[in-house]
Motif scaffolding. Structure first.
Motif, mmCIF file in Angstrom:
data_model
loop_
_atom_site.group_PDB
_atom_site.id
_atom_site.type_symbol
_atom_site.label_atom_id
_atom_site.label_comp_id
_atom_site.label_asym_id
_atom_site.label_seq_id
_atom_site.Cartn_x
_atom_site.Cartn_y
_atom_site.Cartn_z
ATOM 1 N N PHE A 16 0.026 -1.319 -10.459
ATOM 2 C CA PHE A 16 0.512 -2.702 -10.588
ATOM 3 C C PHE A 16 -0.243 -3.572 -9.604
ATOM 4 C CE2 PHE A 16 3.176 -0.285 -7.752
ATOM 5 C CZ PHE A 16 3.201 -1.064 -6.620
ATOM 6 N N LEU A 27 -0.349 -6.774 -6.865
ATOM 7 C CA LEU A 27 0.437 -7.669 -5.999
ATOM 8 C C LEU A 27 -0.302 -9.002 -6.025
ATOM 9 C CD1 LEU A 27 1.188 -5.266 -3.006
ATOM 10 C CD2 LEU A 27 2.803 -6.113 -4.705
ATOM 11 N N PRO A 28 0.140 -9.930 -6.858
ATOM 12 C CA PRO A 28 -0.665 -11.127 -7.124
ATOM 13 C C PRO A 28 -0.672 -12.109 -5.945
ATOM 14 C CG PRO A 28 1.426 -11.251 -8.259
ATOM 15 C CD PRO A 28 1.446 -9.964 -7.521
ATOM 16 N N TYR A 29 -1.849 -12.222 -5.341
ATOM 17 C CA TYR A 29 -2.023 -13.102 -4.186
ATOM 18 C C TYR A 29 -1.606 -14.535 -4.530
ATOM 19 C CZ TYR A 29 -4.350 -15.387 -0.233
ATOM 20 O OH TYR A 29 -4.629 -16.121 0.885
ATOM 21 N N PHE A 60 2.128 -15.197 -4.719
ATOM 22 C CA PHE A 60 2.694 -15.307 -3.373
ATOM 23 C C PHE A 60 2.278 -16.619 -2.715
ATOM 24 C CE2 PHE A 60 3.383 -10.799 -3.924
ATOM 25 C CZ PHE A 60 4.510 -10.557 -3.174
ATOM 26 N N ARG A 115 9.018 -17.097 5.550
ATOM 27 C CA ARG A 115 8.491 -15.731 5.589
ATOM 28 C C ARG A 115 8.769 -15.051 4.240
ATOM 29 N NH1 ARG A 115 11.820 -14.260 10.771
ATOM 30 N NH2 ARG A 115 11.158 -12.132 10.379
ATOM 31 N N LEU A 116 7.833 -14.170 3.839
ATOM 32 C CA LEU A 116 7.950 -13.521 2.534
ATOM 33 C C LEU A 116 8.014 -12.006 2.700
ATOM 34 C CD1 LEU A 116 5.268 -15.415 0.429
ATOM 35 C CD2 LEU A 116 7.736 -15.647 0.290
ATOM 36 N N PHE A 117 8.865 -11.388 1.925
ATOM 37 C CA PHE A 117 8.966 -9.925 1.950
ATOM 38 C C PHE A 117 8.982 -9.428 0.517
ATOM 39 C CE2 PHE A 117 11.507 -11.821 5.370
ATOM 40 C CZ PHE A 117 10.739 -11.430 6.461
ATOM 41 N N TYR A 118 8.488 -8.231 0.314
ATOM 42 C CA TYR A 118 8.495 -7.677 -1.043
ATOM 43 C C TYR A 118 8.604 -6.168 -0.963
ATOM 44 C CZ TYR A 118 3.689 -6.444 -0.016
ATOM 45 O OH TYR A 118 2.594 -5.915 0.581
ATOM 46 N N ALA A 171 5.564 0.333 -2.467
ATOM 47 C CA ALA A 171 4.758 -0.598 -1.680
ATOM 48 C C ALA A 171 5.648 -1.642 -1.030
ATOM 49 C CB ALA A 171 3.740 -1.276 -2.585
ATOM 50 N N GLY A 172 5.098 -2.282 -0.010
ATOM 51 C CA GLY A 172 5.792 -3.394 0.632
ATOM 52 C C GLY A 172 6.595 -2.966 1.844
ATOM 53 N N TYR A 173 7.708 -3.651 2.030
ATOM 54 C CA TYR A 173 8.587 -3.380 3.173
ATOM 55 C C TYR A 173 9.616 -2.343 2.735
ATOM 56 C CZ TYR A 173 6.672 -7.504 5.519
ATOM 57 O OH TYR A 173 5.843 -8.397 6.130
ATOM 58 N N ARG A 198 15.655 -9.175 9.444
ATOM 59 C CA ARG A 198 14.777 -9.458 10.583
ATOM 60 C C ARG A 198 15.178 -10.762 11.275
ATOM 61 N NH1 ARG A 198 9.270 -6.480 10.288
ATOM 62 N NH2 ARG A 198 9.790 -4.880 8.777
ATOM 63 N N THR A 223 12.770 -16.210 3.385
ATOM 64 C CA THR A 223 13.747 -16.777 4.325
ATOM 65 C C THR A 223 14.151 -18.174 3.841
ATOM 66 O OG1 THR A 223 11.905 -17.494 5.679
ATOM 67 C CG2 THR A 223 13.022 -15.477 6.352
ATOM 68 N N ASN A 233 5.095 -12.996 10.086
ATOM 69 C CA ASN A 233 5.983 -12.776 8.939
ATOM 70 C C ASN A 233 7.035 -11.709 9.262
ATOM 71 O OD1 ASN A 233 6.454 -13.508 6.075
ATOM 72 N ND2 ASN A 233 6.082 -11.328 5.747
ATOM 73 N N ASP A 253 -1.467 -4.586 2.193
ATOM 74 C CA ASP A 253 -0.678 -3.506 1.606
ATOM 75 C C ASP A 253 -1.594 -2.330 1.234
ATOM 76 O OD1 ASP A 253 2.305 -3.526 0.031
ATOM 77 O OD2 ASP A 253 0.820 -1.980 -0.526
#
Lengths: 450, 328
Positions: free
Chosen positions: A66, A68-70, A73, A83-86, A96-98, A119, A147, B99, B315
């Motif tokens: 898959f 992760l489309p820059y 985002f 702030r962004l999390f995925y 993938a991600g956090y 966080r 956030t 972040n 990532d």
């Protein structure tokens, strides 16, 4: 609310309470609505990114692939400085991600949202899932978190602005209310002015066009005025009648006593004479009571006219001529050739002068002089009656305090000086009571010209 | 030196793993110390720090130089509370640190600055150019765009040695390649062309510059311009190629770690760093004003935007698919 608060103050406090309540409510409601609306927008954005990732999923030979489309985002990043999390996961397997994002509250539905503390900041999460192929139990999960700080800030800015707008609108309304209040109170002010301007004995009804709200008040006022007029009329009638009713028997008694004095034996004459003196005294008291009552009434009317004191003195002397002659007392006026005027109530002044001259004659020995002096100082005008009698035996001012017949030593009713004092007070004049160095009393009024 | 020594001792005592430092420096004589952890050569930023401690005699500045990877590792493991500011040109790692919540707000006092969330502030830039040897490869004189470069390499029969940062080794290399990929869809055909020649990705600017100067390499693509400058005078054949289509620039950024004892110290230094007084003490090329200048030549300068989207490139999954394509 204290009962003596003005209408304006009452209205203002009620208004203020309402203002606080409405502003608070508006702030809360718009804050909530704005927050919901912004959250909805944020949810849509997050949802879109989640589905871009889900849709990019390809079942490649070497496993799931898959993107992760820059740019997706980047769109989120442009929308707010947040702030962004995925996270991408296959069922429970982290891909993938956090890896420590909070779990979705409900696992069943295709898309769900929740706000959680992550966080150290309030974060909005979208949970989206899709089976890896049709009918498969395996699902790929995408979680996107952003956030919410700036969204909350914006919501509260909106709420603030609306609350401020409401506040401003209220202030304008309050100003309008103040103007309308002033306008509505005008008829009250007119009635008050009408009452203030009229003479004391004017009991005529208030006859103006009044708004229906205060017609009752005016009607009641008019009724009260009528009652007062009737009361005053009755009072006057009573005084006149009472005086007459009392005077007539006293006069008859006096005449009878005088006749009796001539007829009784010598050793009884003394007693009858006392009776005559008492009867005269009673007659005088009645007269002076009447004078006092009428003066009190005149005072209420606030009569103001130009009074020529010289003329007044001369006319009083003429009135006393017969009595003075019988006691062989010489009455004279000591006044400058030009006339001396003051502003006051002529009748009251005359009564005061009569009392003073009466007192002076009564206390003067035979073949003496009583003088009325009228003279003008720099800022004062004096009207003084002087005699060559016994003068005051006690302190002069005490003579007044001891009123009503207690000053037997001068054989007066005592009411005389109290009348003079009252007239002095009414004319803001000083009362002069003193003994002359060569003997005799010196009584009078000293008027201030200003 | 007393201050620096104390700092190093503190590091040895408290850190989970001691920072691997490339150098420690210190300027100023003030009692209170502002400790900066950065990737810059100290000589580059020294004039700014000196001036700062002159204006604010209360402070001295300790500078700990480390690699961007080392800084990233230390940030994740928890920085020592004495560290007041982190400066780095690894914009993607800096963004990720912010972040992930390792930074705190910098009070900018209304100063105009490029920033993200008021937590990451751009303090200088590093323009990126390409270099070639004019003597061995005069044909590059005429090249204006990347597409012309592709065509030129295609048409060239010589076995050119081409160098660029190795994205597998260098963080900057990876960052620049991903930016090129985003910016220009001809990026992959450029790489393919490179790969038909003697393509030699390298770890470091110095190596690439030396290779071009000596004529060993024909061209080095994407080199940090400020590293080339000192060599220009002594190497007459070293030429800078500024593309007309676009030019990249890496922002150097700073953040105040949340773990800092006294976040105001770092903020103060950042505020000074973005003033024109401080900028004037940096080499002209790396000043923020470079972004607004038209005189530099070449096409529009596109500094990498301070955006949390940069984190997706870090990532492992994204890296994996990039290198798959690289190696194809």
């Amino acid at each position: 609310m204290t009962s003596n608060w003005s209408i304006r103050r009452r209205l203002f406090s009620l208004w203020l309470v309402m203002l606080i309540i409405v502003c608070g409510a508006v702030y809360l409601v718009t804050g909530t609505i704005a927050k919901k609306a912004l959250e909805r927008g944020q949810d849509n954005d997050l949802n879109a990114v989640a589905f871009v990732i889900l849709d990019s999923m390809v079942n490649a030979p070497n496993g799931l692939v898959f993107d992760l489309p820059y740019s997706a985002f980047e769109v989120l990043a442009y929308s707010a400085p947040e702030r962004l999390f995925y996270q991408v996961a296959l069922n429970d397997k982290f891909l993938a991600g956090y890896d420590d994002l909070p779990k979705s509250a409900e696992n069943a539905s295709k898309v769900s949202f929740r706000t959680a503390l992550y966080r150290g900041e309030e974060t909005r999460f979208v949970y989206a899932s899709k089976p890896i192929k049709f009918g498969s139990g395996e699902k790929i999960w995408v979680i996107i978190g952003q956030t919410s700080g700036s969204y909350f800030e914006f919501a509260s800015t909106i709420a603030n602005w609306i609350a401020v707008t409401v506040f401003a609108a209220f202030c304008i309304l309050a100003l309008w209310a103040e103007l309308s209040l002033r306008h509505s109170l005008k008829p009250f002010a007119a009635v008050e002015k009408d009452l203030a301007q009229r003479a004391a004995d004017d009991f005529s009804p208030i006859s103006r066009n009044t708004p229906t709200e205060i017609t009752r008040l005016v009607t009641t006022l008019n009724e009260t005025l009528g009652q007062h007029q009737e009361l005053l009329r009755q009072n006057r009638a009573f005084i006149a009648e009472a005086t007459h009713q009392i005077k007539t028997p006293i006069a008859a008694m006096l005449t009878a006593a005088e006749i009796l004095e001539r007829e009784v034996a010598d050793h009884q004459k003394e007693k009858v004479h006392k009776l005559i003196v008492r009867a005269r005294y009673a007659s005088k008291i009645v007269t002076q009571l009447l004078t006092r009552a009428s003066l009190a009434y005149r005072e209420m009317l606030k009569i103001r006219e130009n009074v020529n004191l010289t003329q007044l003195a001369e006319s009083v002397i003429r009135a006393f001529d017969p009595i003075a002659e019988s006691k062989e007392i010489e009455l004279s006026v000591d006044a400058p050739s030009h006339s001396i005027n003051i502003v006051g109530d002529k009748v009251a002044l005359r009564e005061a002068l009569v009392c003073l001259v009466d007192n002076a004659i009564r206390h003067s020995p035979i073949l003496s002089e009583v003088t009325i002096s009228v003279f003008q100082g720099e800022e004062t005008v004096s009207l003084i009656v002087s005699d060559h009698g016994t003068g005051f035996t006690t302190e002069p001012h005490l003579s007044i305090e001891a009123s009503l017949g207690k000053t037997e030593n001068r054989a007066s009713t005592g009411l005389g000086l109290s009348i003079v004092k009252r007239v002095a007070h009414y004319h803001s004049a000083d009362l002069i009571l003193s003994n002359q160095p060569e003997g005799g009393a010196r009584c009078g009024l000293c008027f201030r010209l200003s | 030196m007393r201050f620096v020594l104390s700092i190093i001792l503190i590091f040895c005592a408290f850190s989970t793993r001691a920072l691997e430092l490339e150098g420690t420096f210190q300027v100023g004589n003030g009692q209170s110390q502002i400790t900066v952890l950065g990737t810059n050569d100290f000589e580059r930023v020294k004039p700014v720090f000196s001036r700062f401690s002159e204006i604010n005699p209360r402070y001295n500045v300790a500078y700990l130089q480390a690699s961007s990877r080392e800084i990233d590792r230390a940030t994740k493991e928890g920085l020592h509370p004495k560290i007041d500011l982190v400066m780095s040109s690894a914009i993607d790692l800096q963004i990720k640190a912010v972040n992930d919540g390792f930074a705190t707000r910098i009070d900018l006092n209304g100063l105009l600055a490029t920033h993200w969330r008021e937590e990451l502030v751009q303090i200088s830039v590093e323009p990126i150019v390409s270099i070639y040897n004019e003597k061995t490869n005069p044909e590059f004189n005429k090249i204006k765009t990347r597409r012309e470069l592709i065509r030129s390499i295609e048409q060239s029969s010589a076995n050119l040695r081409i160098m660029m940062y190795d994205p597998k080794v260098s963080g900057v290399g990876y960052l620049l390649s991903r930016q090129d990929e985003l910016q220009d869809n001809a990026f992959w055909s450029l790489i393919r062309r490179f790969q038909t020649k003697e393509f030699k990705p390298s770890c470091c600017s110095g190596e690439m510059i030396d290779a071009v100067v000596s004529g060993e390499a024909a061209i080095a693509y994407n080199v940090i311009e400020s590293y080339i400058l000192p060599k220009l005078n002594e190497s007459p054949h070293l030429k800078i190629l500024r593309f007309e289509d676009y030019q990249l620039a890496i922002p150097r950024t700073a953040f105040v770690p949340k773990s800092s004892d006294n976040p105001d110290l770092g903020s103060q230094l950042v505020r000074y760093f973005i003033t024109s007084d401080a900028q004037a003490r940096l080499p002209e090329l790396v000043r923020l004003s470079v972004l607004n200048k038209q005189t530099r030549g070449g096409g529009p300068t596109k500094p990498i935007r301070l955006s949390p989207a940069l984190t997706v490139h870090l990532d492992p999954m994204a890296k994996g698919s990039f290198f798959d394509r690289w190696d194809q």
